[in-house]
Design an enzyme around this catalytic site. Structure first.
Site, mmCIF file in Angstrom:
data_model
loop_
_atom_site.group_PDB
_atom_site.id
_atom_site.type_symbol
_atom_site.label_atom_id
_atom_site.label_comp_id
_atom_site.label_asym_id
_atom_site.label_seq_id
_atom_site.Cartn_x
_atom_site.Cartn_y
_atom_site.Cartn_z
ATOM 1 N N ILE A 226 1.017 7.261 0.474
ATOM 2 C CA ILE A 226 0.088 5.848 0.787
ATOM 3 C C ILE A 226 -0.682 5.746 0.606
ATOM 4 C CG2 ILE A 226 -0.027 4.721 3.371
ATOM 5 C CD1 ILE A 226 2.496 7.138 4.579
ATOM 6 N N CYS A 227 -1.490 4.810 0.279
ATOM 7 C CA CYS A 227 -2.427 4.243 0.249
ATOM 8 C C CYS A 227 -3.129 3.705 1.332
ATOM 9 C CB CYS A 227 -3.161 3.363 -0.787
ATOM 10 S SG CYS A 227 -4.423 2.635 -1.512
ATOM 11 N N LEU A 228 -4.113 4.598 1.960
ATOM 12 C CA LEU A 228 -4.730 4.433 2.965
ATOM 13 C C LEU A 228 -6.021 5.237 3.725
ATOM 14 C CD1 LEU A 228 -4.718 2.817 5.650
ATOM 15 C CD2 LEU A 228 -3.532 5.155 6.440
ATOM 16 N N ASN B 92 0.676 -0.806 0.070
ATOM 17 C CA ASN B 92 0.447 0.067 0.005
ATOM 18 C C ASN B 92 1.167 1.579 -0.273
ATOM 19 O OD1 ASN B 92 -1.452 -2.005 2.497
ATOM 20 N ND2 ASN B 92 -2.334 -1.267 0.115
ATOM 21 N N SER C 297 -6.057 -3.545 -2.796
ATOM 22 C CA SER C 297 -5.874 -2.042 -3.152
ATOM 23 C C SER C 297 -4.460 -1.667 -3.045
ATOM 24 C CB SER C 297 -6.847 -0.727 -2.145
ATOM 25 O OG SER C 297 -6.257 -0.133 -1.879
#
Length: 150
Positions: A87-89, A80, A120
């Protein structure tokens, strides 16, 4: 003039100094409350254990109504985390809430290290290895941890 965003960030900083979460630190850069440097220590008993990972946080005057822009400065290998360190959060995007403070953001990122969401992916190779070959994934993470000492 102190804006609502700056007041909130000063409150966040005081709270972080007074009651820091385990394995997390952060402070404004060069006395600019809108730009922070942070460190996240890899959680114990995980492949990330022993790592020290640097991040930057950039806030706008819309904070806390809008999330900060957070990036890892340290090189990372994680499903992620993009190559540029972003950051994919969910809480940094569509699940953001003004109740989150800097400590909550950093704690969530620290938790993400150990509990990635391979559905994701920001890094397709890391997501694939995490799902299909955990041993190789952990080996690559340990390499990143060793590089974080420098």
């Amino acid at each position: 003039m102190t804006t609502p965003a700056k007041k909130r960030l000063m409150w966040d900083f005081k709270r972080l100094q007074k009651d820091p979460p385990v394995g997390i630190s952060g402070a404004p850069q060069d006395n600019n409350i809108m730009h922070w440097n942070a460190l996240i220590f890899g959680p114990e008993d995980t492949p990330w254990d022993g790592g020290t990972f640097k991040l930057t946080l950039h806030f706008t005057e819309d904070y806390p109504n809008k999330p900060p822009i957070v990036r890892f400065v340290s090189r990372m290998f994680h499903p992620n985390i993009y190559a540029d360190g972003s950051i994919c959060l969910d809480i940094l995007q569509n699940q953001w809430s003004p109740i989150y403070d800097v400590a909550a953001v950093l704690t969530s990122i620290q938790s993400l290290l150990c509990d990635p969401n391979p559905d994701s992916p920001a890094n397709a190779e890391a997501a694939r290895l995490f799902s299909e070959n955990k041993r190789e994934y952990n080996r690559k993470v340990i390499e990143i941890v060793e590089q974080s000492y420098v």
